[in-house]
Design a protein around this motif. Structure first.
Motif, short mmCIF file in Angstrom:
data_model
loop_
_atom_site.label_atom_id
_atom_site.label_comp_id
_atom_site.label_asym_id
_atom_site.label_seq_id
_atom_site.Cartn_x
_atom_site.Cartn_y
_atom_site.Cartn_z
N HIS A 183 0.82 -1.22 0.00
CA HIS A 183 0.00 0.00 0.00
C HIS A 183 0.85 1.27 0.00
O HIS A 183 0.55 2.26 0.67
CB HIS A 183 -0.96 0.00 1.20
CG HIS A 183 -1.79 -1.25 1.30
ND1 HIS A 183 -2.80 -1.55 0.40
CD2 HIS A 183 -1.73 -2.29 2.17
CE1 HIS A 183 -3.33 -2.72 0.71
NE2 HIS A 183 -2.71 -3.19 1.77
N PHE A 184 1.94 1.22 -0.76
CA PHE A 184 2.74 2.42 -0.99
C PHE A 184 2.04 3.29 -2.03
O PHE A 184 1.12 2.85 -2.73
CB PHE A 184 4.12 2.07 -1.54
CG PHE A 184 4.96 1.21 -0.64
CD1 PHE A 184 4.90 1.33 0.74
CD2 PHE A 184 5.84 0.28 -1.19
CE1 PHE A 184 5.70 0.54 1.56
CE2 PHE A 184 6.64 -0.52 -0.39
CZ PHE A 184 6.56 -0.40 0.99
N GLN A 185 2.52 4.51 -2.16
CA GLN A 185 2.09 5.35 -3.28
C GLN A 185 2.97 5.00 -4.48
O GLN A 185 4.18 5.16 -4.42
CB GLN A 185 2.21 6.82 -2.93
CG GLN A 185 1.28 7.24 -1.79
CD GLN A 185 1.21 8.75 -1.66
OE1 GLN A 185 0.88 9.47 -2.60
NE2 GLN A 185 1.50 9.24 -0.46
N GLN A 186 2.35 4.50 -5.52
CA GLN A 186 3.12 4.08 -6.69
C GLN A 186 3.43 5.29 -7.57
O GLN A 186 2.57 6.12 -7.85
CB GLN A 186 2.35 3.04 -7.49
CG GLN A 186 3.22 2.20 -8.43
CD GLN A 186 3.36 2.80 -9.81
OE1 GLN A 186 2.42 3.42 -10.32
NE2 GLN A 186 4.52 2.64 -10.42
N ILE A 187 4.69 5.41 -7.96
CA ILE A 187 5.12 6.51 -8.82
C ILE A 187 6.25 6.00 -9.70
O ILE A 187 7.04 5.14 -9.28
CB ILE A 187 5.58 7.73 -7.98
CG1 ILE A 187 5.76 8.98 -8.86
CG2 ILE A 187 6.86 7.42 -7.19
CD1 ILE A 187 5.99 10.25 -8.05
N THR A 188 6.30 6.46 -10.91
CA THR A 188 7.38 6.04 -11.80
C THR A 188 8.63 6.88 -11.54
O THR A 188 8.60 7.85 -10.79
CB THR A 188 6.98 6.23 -13.27
OG1 THR A 188 6.84 7.64 -13.54
CG2 THR A 188 5.69 5.51 -13.61
#
Length: 319
Positions: A138-143
């Motif tokens: 449940h991390f914040q996904q970011i490229t």
């Protein structure tokens, strides 16, 4: 606002975050623990002996002490971002956190490769470039981000494909692909970097080269190197699903790209005309991919992946 970025910036990507923050008028600083060097030769010898006899890496300890020394000089920060926090011991994280009201982590590696679970409770926010990790924890996904200025289309590259990477198991896939390119009569230039690279021989002819070297490509020379290819190659490491910087460098340079990262198909910039996702047997590598023109992205989609949008997202800044 005061923001500090702490990282082991071996390839000089993280400095672009600080540059963008400063461009936005923020008092930003970068503590690059990768820049720490032994003061002299005796210190290097002492560290070598310590690692062998005491199993204690003094250089790592000095690097972490350097973080605290620099934070003392910089003072309290509004936000601190630590990239790949597993490189810093928990006891140092606890002190670093006292210098900021918001402590952020960015995981630019999968947890399978670089475990950091023991540090999760320390951070107010955790971002990850790995989709699988983001979903599981449940991390914040970011490229990663596109840090290069948008380029003009280069219509006269020297090679059909170019590639630069560290010396590791990916070389097996590279040779499988170059064998396929040979059958198609396509040219390529690959630069493989690492301490073990000397073990390999140099394969050279005027159109097909795999060059092994211990000297890495300078960050500032990356755009020129990639400019020599019609198509860039991106091969992922084991246990990784996040998008490498190659994807975004190709985006800025308006280059097609070949990759074995299947997750790229899930992004809104994916266009099979521009991005070829490899089959295991290379059966989908065709000459036509190299012969058709790159199709430019919609400007709004392009901006989503710039370093400007990245810092706005991570630090909660208004554009």
């Amino acid at each position: 606002m005061k923001i500090c970025v702490i990282s082991f910036d071996f390839w000089n990507y993280d400095e672009h975050i600080v540059t963008e923050l400063r461009r936005k008028g923020i008092d930003a600083n970068h503590i690059n623990i990768g820049a720490y060097q032994h003061k002299n030769f005796p210190a290097r010898v002492q560290n070598t002996i310590s690692k062998i006899v005491l199993k204690r890496n003094l250089k790592n300890e000095y690097r972490q002490e350097m973080i605290l020394d620099q934070l003392k000089k910089l003072g309290k920060q509004d936000q601190i971002l630590v990239i790949n926090p597993e490189l810093i011991e928990r006891k140092y994280h606890e002190v670093i956190k006292e210098y900021t009201r918001k402590y952020i982590a960015y995981l630019y590696d999968s947890l399978a490769r670089c475990p950091a679970e023991h540090l999760f409770d320390l951070f107010d926010e955790i971002f990850s470039f790995d989709k699988n990790d983001a979903e599981r924890y449940h991390f914040q996904q970011i490229t990663n981000y596109n840090y290069l200025p948008e380029a003009e289309l280069n219509k006269n590259p020297m090679f059909d494909m170019v590639y630069v990477a560290s010396y590791d198991k990916r070389i097996q896939i590279l040779f499988k692909l170059t064998k396929k390119l040979d059958t198609l009569g396509l040219s390529y230039y690959a630069k493989i970097v690492g301490k073990k690279a000397w073990k390999e021989h140099l394969n050279v002819d005027s159109r097909r080269t795999v060059f092994f070297t211990r000297r890495r490509l300078a960050h500032k020379d990356v755009p020129e190197f990639y400019g020599n290819g019609k198509v860039l190659l991106d091969l992922i490491r084991d246990n990784q699903s996040g998008l490498s910087f190659r994807i975004f460098e190709a985006m800025a340079l308006k280059k097609k790209i070949i990759t074995d990262n299947q997750t790229v198909k899930e992004y809104d910039f994916y266009n099979p005309n521009n991005i070829l996702v490899l089959n295991d047997d290379m059966s989908n590598v065709e000459k036509s991919f190299f012969e058709t023109a790159y199709q430019e992205l919609d400007p709004e989609v392009y901006r989503k992946y710039t370093v400007e949008a990245w810092v706005e997202n991570v630090f909660g800044l208004k554009s």
